[in-house]
Enzyme design. Sequence first.
Site, PDB file in Angstrom:
ATOM      1  N   ASP B 138       0.841  -1.185   0.000  1.00 22.55           N
ATOM      2  CA  ASP B 138       0.000   0.000   0.000  1.00 22.55           C
ATOM      3  C   ASP B 138       0.884   1.244   0.000  1.00 22.55           C
ATOM      4  O   ASP B 138       1.826   1.338   0.794  1.00 22.55           O
ATOM      5  CB  ASP B 138      -0.897  -0.019   1.239  1.00 22.55           C
ATOM      6  CG  ASP B 138      -2.045   0.962   1.112  1.00 22.55           C
ATOM      7  OD1 ASP B 138      -2.476   1.244  -0.010  1.00 22.55           O
ATOM      8  OD2 ASP B 138      -2.516   1.444   2.162  1.00 22.55           O
ATOM      9  N   HIS B 145      -3.695  14.055   0.782  1.00 22.80           N
ATOM     10  CA  HIS B 145      -3.942  13.114   1.883  1.00 22.80           C
ATOM     11  C   HIS B 145      -2.803  13.161   2.901  1.00 22.80           C
ATOM     12  O   HIS B 145      -3.035  13.248   4.107  1.00 22.80           O
ATOM     13  CB  HIS B 145      -4.106  11.695   1.344  1.00 22.80           C
ATOM     14  CG  HIS B 145      -4.181  10.632   2.400  1.00 22.80           C
ATOM     15  ND1 HIS B 145      -5.247  10.520   3.262  1.00 22.80           N
ATOM     16  CD2 HIS B 145      -3.303   9.661   2.737  1.00 22.80           C
ATOM     17  CE1 HIS B 145      -5.030   9.494   4.090  1.00 22.80           C
ATOM     18  NE2 HIS B 145      -3.853   8.964   3.798  1.00 22.80           N
ATOM     19  N   GLU B 212     -10.522   3.960   3.201  1.00 19.00           N
ATOM     20  CA  GLU B 212      -9.583   4.714   2.385  1.00 19.00           C
ATOM     21  C   GLU B 212      -9.894   4.385   0.933  1.00 19.00           C
ATOM     22  O   GLU B 212      -9.785   3.228   0.510  1.00 19.00           O
ATOM     23  CB  GLU B 212      -8.131   4.357   2.737  1.00 19.00           C
ATOM     24  CG  GLU B 212      -7.751   4.829   4.139  1.00 19.00           C
ATOM     25  CD  GLU B 212      -6.259   4.812   4.425  1.00 19.00           C
ATOM     26  OE1 GLU B 212      -5.531   4.039   3.757  1.00 19.00           O
ATOM     27  OE2 GLU B 212      -5.819   5.563   5.312  1.00 19.00           O
ATOM     28  N   GLU B 214      -9.030   4.089  -2.668  1.00 15.87           N
ATOM     29  CA  GLU B 214      -7.772   3.948  -3.387  1.00 15.87           C
ATOM     30  C   GLU B 214      -8.009   3.272  -4.738  1.00 15.87           C
ATOM     31  O   GLU B 214      -9.082   2.731  -5.007  1.00 15.87           O
ATOM     32  CB  GLU B 214      -6.786   3.066  -2.589  1.00 15.87           C
ATOM     33  CG  GLU B 214      -6.520   3.560  -1.178  1.00 15.87           C
ATOM     34  CD  GLU B 214      -5.305   2.909  -0.548  1.00 15.87           C
ATOM     35  OE1 GLU B 214      -4.498   2.288  -1.269  1.00 15.87           O
ATOM     36  OE2 GLU B 214      -5.163   3.023   0.688  1.00 15.87           O
ATOM     37  N   ASP B 246      -9.176   0.392   1.478  1.00 17.51           N
ATOM     38  CA  ASP B 246      -8.231  -0.038   2.513  1.00 17.51           C
ATOM     39  C   ASP B 246      -8.820   0.324   3.880  1.00 17.51           C
ATOM     40  O   ASP B 246      -8.421   1.298   4.515  1.00 17.51           O
ATOM     41  CB  ASP B 246      -6.899   0.686   2.274  1.00 17.51           C
ATOM     42  CG  ASP B 246      -5.828   0.245   3.246  1.00 17.51           C
ATOM     43  OD1 ASP B 246      -5.827  -0.927   3.632  1.00 17.51           O
ATOM     44  OD2 ASP B 246      -4.986   1.095   3.613  1.00 17.51           O
ATOM     45  N   ARG B 250      -8.667   3.454  12.946  1.00 16.53           N
ATOM     46  CA  ARG B 250      -7.738   4.530  13.287  1.00 16.53           C
ATOM     47  C   ARG B 250      -7.238   4.443  14.723  1.00 16.53           C
ATOM     48  O   ARG B 250      -6.102   4.840  15.008  1.00 16.53           O
ATOM     49  CB  ARG B 250      -8.410   5.888  13.078  1.00 16.53           C
ATOM     50  CG  ARG B 250      -8.884   6.139  11.667  1.00 16.53           C
ATOM     51  CD  ARG B 250      -7.742   6.173  10.682  1.00 16.53           C
ATOM     52  NE  ARG B 250      -8.221   6.413   9.319  1.00 16.53           N
ATOM     53  CZ  ARG B 250      -7.471   6.237   8.245  1.00 16.53           C
ATOM     54  NH1 ARG B 250      -6.220   5.814   8.347  1.00 16.53           N
ATOM     55  NH2 ARG B 250      -7.965   6.465   7.044  1.00 16.53           N
ATOM     56  N   GLN B 253      -4.674   1.604  14.890  1.00 19.93           N
ATOM     57  CA  GLN B 253      -3.497   2.048  14.145  1.00 19.93           C
ATOM     58  C   GLN B 253      -2.665   3.066  14.927  1.00 19.93           C
ATOM     59  O   GLN B 253      -1.432   2.979  14.970  1.00 19.93           O
ATOM     60  CB  GLN B 253      -3.983   2.664  12.827  1.00 19.93           C
ATOM     61  CG  GLN B 253      -2.893   3.104  11.877  1.00 19.93           C
ATOM     62  CD  GLN B 253      -3.468   3.772  10.610  1.00 19.93           C
ATOM     63  OE1 GLN B 253      -4.670   3.730  10.361  1.00 19.93           O
ATOM     64  NE2 GLN B 253      -2.610   4.375   9.822  1.00 19.93           N
ATOM     65  N   LYS B 266      -5.050  -2.230   9.815  1.00 19.03           N
ATOM     66  CA  LYS B 266      -5.347  -2.361   8.381  1.00 19.03           C
ATOM     67  C   LYS B 266      -5.598  -3.808   7.950  1.00 19.03           C
ATOM     68  O   LYS B 266      -6.247  -4.039   6.932  1.00 19.03           O
ATOM     69  CB  LYS B 266      -4.130  -1.879   7.569  1.00 19.03           C
ATOM     70  CG  LYS B 266      -3.701  -0.459   7.856  1.00 19.03           C
ATOM     71  CD  LYS B 266      -4.499   0.525   7.049  1.00 19.03           C
ATOM     72  CE  LYS B 266      -3.851   1.894   7.040  1.00 19.03           C
ATOM     73  NZ  LYS B 266      -4.508   2.784   6.073  1.00 19.03           N
ATOM     74  N   THR B 270      -9.207  -5.723   3.231  1.00 15.41           N
ATOM     75  CA  THR B 270      -8.973  -4.776   2.140  1.00 15.41           C
ATOM     76  C   THR B 270      -9.881  -5.240   1.005  1.00 15.41           C
ATOM     77  O   THR B 270      -9.759  -6.382   0.544  1.00 15.41           O
ATOM     78  CB  THR B 270      -7.503  -4.822   1.678  1.00 15.41           C
ATOM     79  OG1 THR B 270      -6.650  -4.603   2.801  1.00 15.41           O
ATOM     80  CG2 THR B 270      -7.233  -3.773   0.603  1.00 15.41           C
ATOM     81  N   GLU B 375     -10.146  12.408   7.177  1.00 13.39           N
ATOM     82  CA  GLU B 375      -9.974  13.751   6.611  1.00 13.39           C
ATOM     83  C   GLU B 375     -11.306  14.482   6.457  1.00 13.39           C
ATOM     84  O   GLU B 375     -11.402  15.668   6.719  1.00 13.39           O
ATOM     85  CB  GLU B 375      -9.303  13.653   5.236  1.00 13.39           C
ATOM     86  CG  GLU B 375      -7.910  13.068   5.254  1.00 13.39           C
ATOM     87  CD  GLU B 375      -7.488  12.617   3.868  1.00 13.39           C
ATOM     88  OE1 GLU B 375      -7.731  11.441   3.521  1.00 13.39           O
ATOM     89  OE2 GLU B 375      -6.923  13.432   3.124  1.00 13.39           O
TER      90      GLU B 375
END
Lengths: 426, 426
Positions: B138, B145, B212, B214, B246, B250, B253, B266, B270, B375
């Site tokens: 990844d 970002h 996420e 992606e 993904d 949080r 993590q 993570k 996925t 975000e």
Amino acid sequence: MPPFEVPEGDPFGPHNLPYGVFSLPSGGAGAPGDDGSDSDGSGSGSGGSERRIGVRLGDHVLDAGAAARALGSPYAALLAQPTLNPLLAAGRTAWSDVRRALTAWVTVPSHRETIEPLFHPLSAVTLHLPFEVADYVDFYASENHARNVGKIFRPDAADSLTPNWKHLPIGYHGRSGTVVVSGTDVVRPSGQRKGPADPAPVFGPSVRLDIEAEVGFVVGVPSALGTPVALADFREHVFGLCLLNDWSARDIQAWEYVPLGPFLGKSFATSVSAWITPLEALDAARVAPPERTHPLLPYLDDATGADGPGGYDLRISVAVNGHVVSEPPFSTMYWTAAQQLAQMTVNGASLRTGDLYGSGTVSGAEPGQRGSLLELTWNGQEPLELPDGKRAFLEDGDVVTLSAWAPGPDGTRVGLGDVTGRVVTG
Amino acid sequence: MPPFEVPEGDPFGPHNLPYGVFSLPSGGAGAPGDDGSDSDGSGSGSGGSERRIGVRLGDHVLDAGAAARALGSPYAALLAQPTLNPLLAAGRTAWSDVRRALTAWVTVPSHRETIEPLFHPLSAVTLHLPFEVADYVDFYASENHARNVGKIFRPDAADSLTPNWKHLPIGYHGRSGTVVVSGTDVVRPSGQRKGPADPAPVFGPSVRLDIEAEVGFVVGVPSALGTPVALADFREHVFGLCLLNDWSARDIQAWEYVPLGPFLGKSFATSVSAWITPLEALDAARVAPPERTHPLLPYLDDATGADGPGGYDLRISVAVNGHVVSEPPFSTMYWTAAQQLAQMTVNGASLRTGDLYGSGTVSGAEPGQRGSLLELTWNGQEPLELPDGKRAFLEDGDVVTLSAWAPGPDGTRVGLGDVTGRVVTG
């Protein structure tokens, strides 16, 4: 010496019986004693006969599938394979049954006439990566190692350990596609590095190529996505272990690793033994891990010891060009393999057959027990004095060999397969 | 509507033709128009017929192996497979030839009688993970970002980017065993978290579950260990792309990721599209990446553009429970997929067929273009207002859907396969 007559004290006697995958040289008919070896017994050479599962006894390899067929074993299909993966997937009962059968085949005199022709001298075979690696995870479970690294890289920090270190086994994913078998040359990696004084990064071959002496654990039985694996289920899932050298380019790693962790500084090669030692062979080597200094959350708490001690007393030796530079004791690891498995799956991540996880660099408390050159030379400041010169980090042509043994039953020693690799220029 | 008659403007018209793997419901004879669906067309359900390669046209799936056989194609063996891996490994010439053949099969009227019975309605098939994932990497290639995350987590830092960010595409390895196909439920992971005020870590289900958005790139042709892949060889190795979510916890993590990067935050899931869009379908969408603000080392320098522009103009949309919350523009990514491939292999790491790499979260410059809730809600401080309530992070039952299209030839649109997933309790 005939294969059956393993010398007393041989660490690969009938109490050990690790599994590997081998082939015979091109044109070899598979008969024992062929002397057309194209290998030193540790290479990853291609060509030659089909790959097949071998079991090591002394300095010979038993063709396990052929033995099983010859003796009418119900495990003939499982053993007549080009990889260990089907055996790994077969589960604990099968693992015990196969091991019991193998022990009988190589020790009961009445089998001798059948079995003896199915051995090959180690020097006459090519050994291959013994299983297909699914995911590869690397941990960081030695407190001595983590403290040394902390002191070297964060000399001003109040604590050499990060705040999370005593609460969970820290780990990260590595590149499973570059796991190679012992004997494979390691090409010095190139990449970006940037010293504090450099205005911009420079590109070139790593000048701080290092090793990490580790133990790798091999997952056999998969688990379901969404379902954690409990501490007590470690032996239902993990088949065995091997030595592992997590080659590391310290300069590449230092520049790249903030904020998402090691990547190219590690992903160029990870070497493992050609022999996977089943956990059952190491029952006499189980020891309690170091005393826990912080309370553990229940999913990691092995204080009850209901499943027996979680550590393993493996005595590792690290040699550069034949000269022993360190003897890291695996018994000093703070986090056990069972705790690492519980951690790796506590979020519901599934296991697959062939998953491999490394313990992290094994470093004891003494300077002569450190498992990396980074620590042994204190980041290159105190080079090692080898017979062929000083070493801060590895030079081209250097051959690194990890070896290890563990206490076996009745005063025996259980040897792990060596991990060796030579550094070559790219 | 019959499969051949795709409405004008359909993003899955004959200019697109993405590849997937499907099966028919249990008992389905494989005839078209079966209506015993056990799936909404996006699940990962088991059972049913054998897996086979499908090519999407409108809202139908062509049984590609059956079509190749019926028309006597030399690629029948490559297409009559339960996974895309053999096609991925076949290389660029084969990819082009197969695509040209497929285009003819679904557009030339004389084939219609033969081909039409080999279509199945999307609603009648189960879609599977289309390839076996080898390694999963990844990246972190969106400057917007990376700056947003820097500002949120390191508000006092002089620069929101780490010093290495503009010099190399930062990446790390993820867990390939937990890559799942669109439609698979995502079990909310449990794990350790520790807020600044907590005296010790606590254990429980993540309370900051995020997405996420992606783009994932799928490697077809492998490379040799020790040999980097040059920027210009990107299209020799990479077969195609897909959307990728993904999923990220949080809180897990934040506590685990220093110093070795994201791991359990993570590795629980996925999600990728069921459809892999070949790069050839996206030639009209190639665009120059943003202007480089820092000089690049030669192995990453794509300024000459000899191989054409390295970016892709993919217009992504993120929806929570059907409500669009963001529209991230992939064209804003600072690092291109070719640069990521060059970076990933510059140390000599080999590629395998089935390697998957994610672009990193796609975030545009505007608030409504951010690819994560982290975000979009500025770390939960500014919850989104959805029709069914506020959202700081994901709640159980939430369904997240990523979708995207790109400009195709002659004013058409090329659709990527959706990635959808529902959050469920563990």
